[in-house]
Design a protein around this motif. Structure first.
Motif, PDB file in Angstrom:
ATOM      1  N   UNK A  48       0.808  -1.226   0.000  1.00  0.00           N
ATOM      2  CA  UNK A  48       0.000   0.000   0.000  1.00  0.00           C
ATOM      3  C   UNK A  48       0.838   1.272   0.000  1.00  0.00           C
ATOM      4  N   UNK A  49       1.961   1.232   0.698  1.00  0.00           N
ATOM      5  CA  UNK A  49       2.822   2.423   0.707  1.00  0.00           C
ATOM      6  C   UNK A  49       3.228   2.757  -0.729  1.00  0.00           C
ATOM      7  N   UNK A  50       3.624   1.722  -1.476  1.00  0.00           N
ATOM      8  CA  UNK A  50       4.007   1.922  -2.882  1.00  0.00           C
ATOM      9  C   UNK A  50       2.833   2.418  -3.700  1.00  0.00           C
ATOM     10  N   UNK A  51       1.660   1.786  -3.473  1.00  0.00           N
ATOM     11  CA  UNK A  51       0.477   2.140  -4.253  1.00  0.00           C
ATOM     12  C   UNK A  51       0.167   3.626  -4.096  1.00  0.00           C
ATOM     13  N   UNK A  52       0.086   4.083  -2.854  1.00  0.00           N
ATOM     14  CA  UNK A  52      -0.297   5.486  -2.639  1.00  0.00           C
ATOM     15  C   UNK A  52       0.819   6.459  -3.019  1.00  0.00           C
ATOM     16  N   UNK A  53       2.064   6.054  -2.789  1.00  0.00           N
ATOM     17  CA  UNK A  53       3.174   6.928  -3.204  1.00  0.00           C
ATOM     18  C   UNK A  53       3.177   7.069  -4.730  1.00  0.00           C
ATOM     19  N   UNK A  54       2.861   5.976  -5.417  1.00  0.00           N
ATOM     20  CA  UNK A  54       2.847   5.975  -6.881  1.00  0.00           C
ATOM     21  C   UNK A  54       1.647   6.752  -7.437  1.00  0.00           C
ATOM     22  N   UNK A  90      -4.128  14.591  -3.506  1.00  0.00           N
ATOM     23  CA  UNK A  90      -5.003  13.971  -4.510  1.00  0.00           C
ATOM     24  C   UNK A  90      -4.284  12.741  -5.068  1.00  0.00           C
ATOM     25  N   UNK A  91      -5.031  11.635  -5.176  1.00  0.00           N
ATOM     26  CA  UNK A  91      -4.447  10.399  -5.693  1.00  0.00           C
ATOM     27  C   UNK A  91      -5.125   9.990  -6.996  1.00  0.00           C
ATOM     28  N   UNK A  92      -4.332   9.412  -7.899  1.00  0.00           N
ATOM     29  CA  UNK A  92      -4.884   8.884  -9.148  1.00  0.00           C
ATOM     30  C   UNK A  92      -5.756   7.669  -8.816  1.00  0.00           C
ATOM     31  N   UNK A  93      -7.052   7.789  -9.071  1.00  0.00           N
ATOM     32  CA  UNK A  93      -7.997   6.744  -8.708  1.00  0.00           C
ATOM     33  C   UNK A  93      -7.724   5.415  -9.407  1.00  0.00           C
ATOM     34  N   UNK A  94      -7.215   5.484 -10.632  1.00  0.00           N
ATOM     35  CA  UNK A  94      -6.970   4.246 -11.388  1.00  0.00           C
ATOM     36  C   UNK A  94      -5.801   3.465 -10.773  1.00  0.00           C
ATOM     37  N   UNK A  95      -4.743   4.183 -10.390  1.00  0.00           N
ATOM     38  CA  UNK A  95      -3.594   3.520  -9.753  1.00  0.00           C
ATOM     39  C   UNK A  95      -3.996   2.926  -8.408  1.00  0.00           C
ATOM     40  N   UNK A  96      -4.789   3.680  -7.640  1.00  0.00           N
ATOM     41  CA  UNK A  96      -5.256   3.173  -6.345  1.00  0.00           C
ATOM     42  C   UNK A  96      -6.127   1.938  -6.562  1.00  0.00           C
ATOM     43  N   UNK A  97      -7.009   2.014  -7.560  1.00  0.00           N
ATOM     44  CA  UNK A  97      -7.905   0.889  -7.832  1.00  0.00           C
ATOM     45  C   UNK A  97      -7.111  -0.375  -8.185  1.00  0.00           C
ATOM     46  N   UNK A  98      -6.092  -0.214  -9.010  1.00  0.00           N
ATOM     47  CA  UNK A  98      -5.260  -1.348  -9.397  1.00  0.00           C
ATOM     48  C   UNK A  98      -4.570  -1.955  -8.166  1.00  0.00           C
ATOM     49  N   UNK A  99      -4.071  -1.084  -7.307  1.00  0.00           N
ATOM     50  CA  UNK A  99      -3.376  -1.543  -6.100  1.00  0.00           C
ATOM     51  C   UNK A  99      -4.313  -2.276  -5.158  1.00  0.00           C
ATOM     52  N   UNK A 100      -5.528  -1.769  -5.025  1.00  0.00           N
ATOM     53  CA  UNK A 100      -6.489  -2.412  -4.131  1.00  0.00           C
ATOM     54  C   UNK A 100      -7.005  -3.718  -4.741  1.00  0.00           C
ATOM     55  N   UNK A 101      -7.146  -3.735  -6.058  1.00  0.00           N
ATOM     56  CA  UNK A 101      -7.575  -4.974  -6.723  1.00  0.00           C
ATOM     57  C   UNK A 101      -6.582  -6.104  -6.415  1.00  0.00           C
TER      58      UNK A 101
END
Ligand SMILES: [Zn+2]
Length: 254
Positions: A48-54, A90-101
Protein backbone atom coordinates in the motif's frame (compact mmCIF):
# COMPACT_ATOMS: atom_id res chain seq x y z
CA UNK A 1 -22.39 -9.50 -15.37
CA UNK A 2 -24.82 -9.13 -12.49
CA UNK A 3 -22.83 -9.68 -9.29
CA UNK A 4 -24.27 -12.19 -6.84
CA UNK A 5 -22.41 -10.72 -3.91
CA UNK A 6 -21.45 -7.15 -3.00
CA UNK A 7 -19.08 -6.36 -0.14
CA UNK A 8 -18.95 -2.77 1.11
CA UNK A 9 -16.04 -1.52 3.24
CA UNK A 10 -16.47 1.01 6.03
CA UNK A 11 -14.73 4.37 6.20
CA UNK A 12 -14.42 4.69 9.98
CA UNK A 13 -12.56 8.00 9.89
CA UNK A 14 -15.42 9.73 8.09
CA UNK A 15 -19.06 10.60 8.83
CA UNK A 16 -20.26 8.09 6.23
CA UNK A 17 -22.41 5.26 7.63
CA UNK A 18 -21.58 2.42 5.24
CA UNK A 19 -23.87 -0.04 7.04
CA UNK A 20 -26.86 2.18 6.25
CA UNK A 21 -25.79 2.42 2.59
CA UNK A 22 -25.41 -1.38 2.41
CA UNK A 23 -28.92 -1.87 3.84
CA UNK A 24 -30.33 0.52 1.27
CA UNK A 25 -28.44 -1.24 -1.52
CA UNK A 26 -29.54 -4.67 -0.32
CA UNK A 27 -33.17 -3.63 -0.76
CA UNK A 28 -32.53 -2.71 -4.40
CA UNK A 29 -30.25 -5.29 -5.99
CA UNK A 30 -30.50 -9.05 -6.39
CA UNK A 31 -26.98 -9.57 -5.01
CA UNK A 32 -26.51 -10.25 -1.31
CA UNK A 33 -24.82 -7.29 0.32
CA UNK A 34 -22.47 -7.50 3.29
CA UNK A 35 -20.22 -5.07 5.12
CA UNK A 36 -16.63 -5.32 6.29
CA UNK A 37 -14.34 -2.91 8.09
CA UNK A 38 -11.93 -0.60 6.31
CA UNK A 39 -10.56 -2.14 3.10
CA UNK A 40 -6.96 -1.24 3.89
CA UNK A 41 -7.21 -3.07 7.23
CA UNK A 42 -9.22 -6.09 6.07
CA UNK A 43 -7.00 -6.81 3.07
CA UNK A 44 -3.70 -5.83 4.53
CA UNK A 45 -0.82 -5.42 2.07
CA UNK A 46 2.71 -4.11 2.51
CA UNK A 47 2.47 -2.75 -1.01
CA UNK A 48 0.00 0.00 0.00
CA UNK A 49 2.82 2.42 0.71
CA UNK A 50 4.01 1.92 -2.88
CA UNK A 51 0.48 2.14 -4.25
CA UNK A 52 -0.30 5.49 -2.64
CA UNK A 53 3.17 6.93 -3.20
CA UNK A 54 2.85 5.98 -6.88
CA UNK A 55 -0.69 7.38 -7.15
CA UNK A 56 0.10 10.79 -5.71
CA UNK A 57 -0.73 13.64 -8.10
CA UNK A 58 1.93 16.38 -8.23
CA UNK A 59 0.11 19.16 -10.00
CA UNK A 60 -3.39 19.72 -11.41
CA UNK A 61 -2.00 19.89 -14.94
CA UNK A 62 0.74 17.23 -14.82
CA UNK A 63 -0.40 13.74 -15.83
CA UNK A 64 2.68 12.10 -14.27
CA UNK A 65 2.15 10.83 -10.74
CA UNK A 66 4.14 9.21 -8.02
CA UNK A 67 7.26 9.64 -6.04
CA UNK A 68 9.68 7.25 -4.51
CA UNK A 69 11.24 9.95 -2.34
CA UNK A 70 11.92 8.89 1.21
CA UNK A 71 9.81 11.70 2.67
CA UNK A 72 6.78 10.76 0.58
CA UNK A 73 7.04 7.11 1.51
CA UNK A 74 7.32 8.04 5.19
CA UNK A 75 4.24 10.25 4.84
CA UNK A 76 2.25 7.42 3.25
CA UNK A 77 3.36 5.02 5.97
CA UNK A 78 2.18 7.44 8.63
CA UNK A 79 -1.18 8.07 6.94
CA UNK A 80 -1.83 4.35 6.51
CA UNK A 81 -1.22 3.88 10.23
CA UNK A 82 -3.11 6.98 11.25
CA UNK A 83 -5.69 8.09 8.64
CA UNK A 84 -6.66 11.17 10.65
CA UNK A 85 -3.41 12.70 9.42
CA UNK A 86 -4.31 12.46 5.76
CA UNK A 87 -5.55 15.41 3.78
CA UNK A 88 -4.65 17.77 1.02
CA UNK A 89 -3.32 15.07 -1.28
CA UNK A 90 -5.00 13.97 -4.51
CA UNK A 91 -4.45 10.40 -5.69
CA UNK A 92 -4.88 8.88 -9.15
CA UNK A 93 -8.00 6.74 -8.71
CA UNK A 94 -6.97 4.25 -11.39
CA UNK A 95 -3.59 3.52 -9.75
CA UNK A 96 -5.26 3.17 -6.35
CA UNK A 97 -7.90 0.89 -7.83
CA UNK A 98 -5.26 -1.35 -9.40
CA UNK A 99 -3.38 -1.54 -6.10
CA UNK A 100 -6.49 -2.41 -4.13
CA UNK A 101 -7.58 -4.97 -6.72
CA UNK A 102 -4.26 -6.79 -6.21
CA UNK A 103 -4.97 -6.94 -2.47
CA UNK A 104 -8.33 -8.73 -2.88
CA UNK A 105 -7.90 -12.47 -2.22
CA UNK A 106 -7.78 -14.35 -5.55
CA UNK A 107 -10.95 -16.29 -4.76
CA UNK A 108 -12.95 -13.07 -4.34
CA UNK A 109 -11.63 -11.11 -7.29
CA UNK A 110 -14.06 -12.19 -10.01
CA UNK A 111 -16.72 -9.66 -11.01
CA UNK A 112 -19.32 -12.01 -9.59
CA UNK A 113 -18.26 -10.61 -6.22
CA UNK A 114 -18.10 -6.84 -6.35
CA UNK A 115 -16.13 -4.94 -3.72
CA UNK A 116 -17.06 -1.34 -2.92
CA UNK A 117 -14.40 0.47 -0.91
CA UNK A 118 -15.41 3.71 0.79
CA UNK A 119 -12.24 5.75 1.21
CA UNK A 120 -11.10 8.67 3.34
CA UNK A 121 -8.81 9.84 0.50
CA UNK A 122 -9.44 12.27 -2.34
CA UNK A 123 -9.15 10.59 -5.75
CA UNK A 124 -9.25 11.82 -9.32
CA UNK A 125 -8.83 10.83 -12.93
CA UNK A 126 -6.79 12.50 -15.65
CA UNK A 127 -8.81 14.29 -18.33
CA UNK A 128 -7.20 13.70 -21.70
CA UNK A 129 -9.64 16.12 -23.29
CA UNK A 130 -8.64 19.12 -21.16
CA UNK A 131 -5.23 18.18 -19.81
CA UNK A 132 -6.00 18.28 -16.10
CA UNK A 133 -6.93 16.15 -13.14
CA UNK A 134 -10.57 15.92 -12.10
CA UNK A 135 -11.52 14.97 -8.57
CA UNK A 136 -14.12 12.19 -8.48
CA UNK A 137 -16.71 11.01 -6.00
CA UNK A 138 -16.49 7.51 -7.46
CA UNK A 139 -14.20 5.47 -9.67
CA UNK A 140 -16.25 2.45 -10.71
CA UNK A 141 -14.69 -0.97 -11.31
CA UNK A 142 -13.27 -3.75 -9.15
CA UNK A 143 -13.09 -2.59 -6.47
CA UNK A 144 -15.36 0.40 -6.92
CA UNK A 145 -13.84 3.33 -5.04
CA UNK A 146 -16.10 5.86 -3.36
CA UNK A 147 -14.33 8.86 -1.89
CA UNK A 148 -16.14 10.34 1.10
CA UNK A 149 -14.21 13.66 1.01
CA UNK A 150 -14.70 13.59 -2.76
CA UNK A 151 -18.39 14.28 -2.22
CA UNK A 152 -17.42 17.74 -0.97
CA UNK A 153 -14.37 18.31 -3.13
CA UNK A 154 -15.22 16.88 -6.55
CA UNK A 155 -18.43 18.65 -7.63
CA UNK A 156 -18.20 22.37 -8.43
CA UNK A 157 -19.65 24.60 -5.70
CA UNK A 158 -22.44 27.10 -6.49
CA UNK A 159 -21.45 30.36 -8.23
CA UNK A 160 -22.59 32.19 -5.10
CA UNK A 161 -19.93 30.40 -3.10
CA UNK A 162 -17.12 31.74 -5.26
CA UNK A 163 -18.69 35.20 -5.43
CA UNK A 164 -19.12 35.35 -1.67
CA UNK A 165 -15.57 34.20 -1.22
CA UNK A 166 -14.33 36.94 -3.54
CA UNK A 167 -16.41 39.67 -1.85
CA UNK A 168 -15.37 38.65 1.63
CA UNK A 169 -11.78 38.56 0.55
CA UNK A 170 -12.10 42.12 -0.78
CA UNK A 171 -13.69 43.43 2.41
CA UNK A 172 -11.34 41.89 4.89
CA UNK A 173 -8.27 41.66 2.76
CA UNK A 174 -8.08 38.04 3.69
CA UNK A 175 -9.93 34.86 2.81
CA UNK A 176 -12.44 34.11 5.57
CA UNK A 177 -12.34 30.69 7.18
CA UNK A 178 -13.94 27.98 5.13
CA UNK A 179 -16.48 27.28 7.89
CA UNK A 180 -17.83 30.82 7.56
CA UNK A 181 -18.35 30.52 3.84
CA UNK A 182 -19.79 27.09 3.99
CA UNK A 183 -22.08 27.95 6.88
CA UNK A 184 -23.43 30.94 5.02
CA UNK A 185 -24.37 28.85 2.06
CA UNK A 186 -25.23 25.70 3.89
CA UNK A 187 -28.17 24.63 1.81
CA UNK A 188 -26.54 25.08 -1.55
CA UNK A 189 -23.84 22.47 -1.22
CA UNK A 190 -22.45 19.67 0.86
CA UNK A 191 -19.93 20.73 3.44
CA UNK A 192 -17.06 18.68 4.80
CA UNK A 193 -18.52 16.09 7.21
CA UNK A 194 -22.01 17.07 6.07
CA UNK A 195 -24.75 15.16 7.93
CA UNK A 196 -26.28 14.34 4.52
CA UNK A 197 -23.14 12.47 3.41
CA UNK A 198 -24.52 8.95 3.90
CA UNK A 199 -27.73 9.72 2.03
CA UNK A 200 -25.83 11.42 -0.79
CA UNK A 201 -23.47 8.49 -1.39
CA UNK A 202 -26.15 5.82 -1.78
CA UNK A 203 -26.61 6.42 -5.50
CA UNK A 204 -22.87 6.02 -6.13
CA UNK A 205 -22.86 2.61 -4.43
CA UNK A 206 -25.77 1.57 -6.63
CA UNK A 207 -23.92 2.89 -9.71
CA UNK A 208 -21.06 0.49 -8.89
CA UNK A 209 -23.45 -2.46 -9.22
CA UNK A 210 -25.42 -0.93 -12.09
CA UNK A 211 -22.37 -0.51 -14.33
CA UNK A 212 -21.46 -4.18 -13.96
CA UNK A 213 -25.00 -5.32 -14.63
CA UNK A 214 -25.69 -3.05 -17.62
CA UNK A 215 -22.36 -1.71 -18.92
CA UNK A 216 -23.78 1.78 -18.41
CA UNK A 217 -22.10 3.85 -15.74
CA UNK A 218 -24.46 6.72 -15.13
CA UNK A 219 -27.95 7.90 -16.05
CA UNK A 220 -28.61 11.00 -18.18
CA UNK A 221 -31.66 12.06 -16.19
CA UNK A 222 -30.48 14.77 -13.81
CA UNK A 223 -32.71 13.98 -10.85
CA UNK A 224 -31.95 10.23 -10.90
CA UNK A 225 -29.78 8.70 -8.16
CA UNK A 226 -27.69 7.19 -10.96
CA UNK A 227 -26.87 10.57 -12.50
CA UNK A 228 -23.30 11.87 -12.29
CA UNK A 229 -23.69 15.60 -11.61
CA UNK A 230 -20.73 17.93 -11.92
CA UNK A 231 -22.09 20.54 -9.51
CA UNK A 232 -23.15 20.42 -5.87
CA UNK A 233 -26.67 21.55 -6.75
CA UNK A 234 -26.92 18.58 -9.09
CA UNK A 235 -25.77 16.14 -6.39
CA UNK A 236 -28.40 17.50 -4.00
CA UNK A 237 -31.07 17.22 -6.70
CA UNK A 238 -30.09 13.66 -7.65
CA UNK A 239 -29.39 12.17 -4.23
CA UNK A 240 -31.39 14.13 -1.68
CA UNK A 241 -34.65 15.08 -3.37
CA UNK A 242 -37.64 13.05 -4.48
CA UNK A 243 -38.21 11.26 -6.73
CA UNK A 244 -35.22 9.00 -6.18
CA UNK A 245 -35.02 7.66 -9.72
CA UNK A 246 -36.00 8.41 -13.30
CA UNK A 247 -38.97 6.33 -14.54
CA UNK A 248 -36.71 3.70 -16.11
CA UNK A 249 -34.63 3.16 -12.97
CA UNK A 250 -37.68 3.43 -10.71
CA UNK A 251 -38.86 0.25 -12.39
CA UNK A 252 -35.50 -1.40 -11.72
CA UNK A 253 -34.54 -0.16 -8.29
CA UNK A 254 -37.31 1.62 -6.42
ZN1 LIG B 1 -32.05 6.94 -14.15
Amino acid sequence: MVPTRVTCYRAPHTVCDVDEIADWLDDRVTASVDVRDRFLDVHHADAYVDVFAKARVHSPTDPATGSNMYGIRRYEERVLADPERSGGVLYDGITVQRGLNAAIPAGERSLDHLHVAFLDRVIGTWGDHDGRWHKRVAVLGQPALISVPGLTEAPAKPEAYYKHKQQSAMLTGDTPPREVLEGALKEGFLREDDPRTTEALKGYALAAVHVLATGQAFCDVEHCRLANPHRHGGVIEAQLREPQFCPKHTAEYA
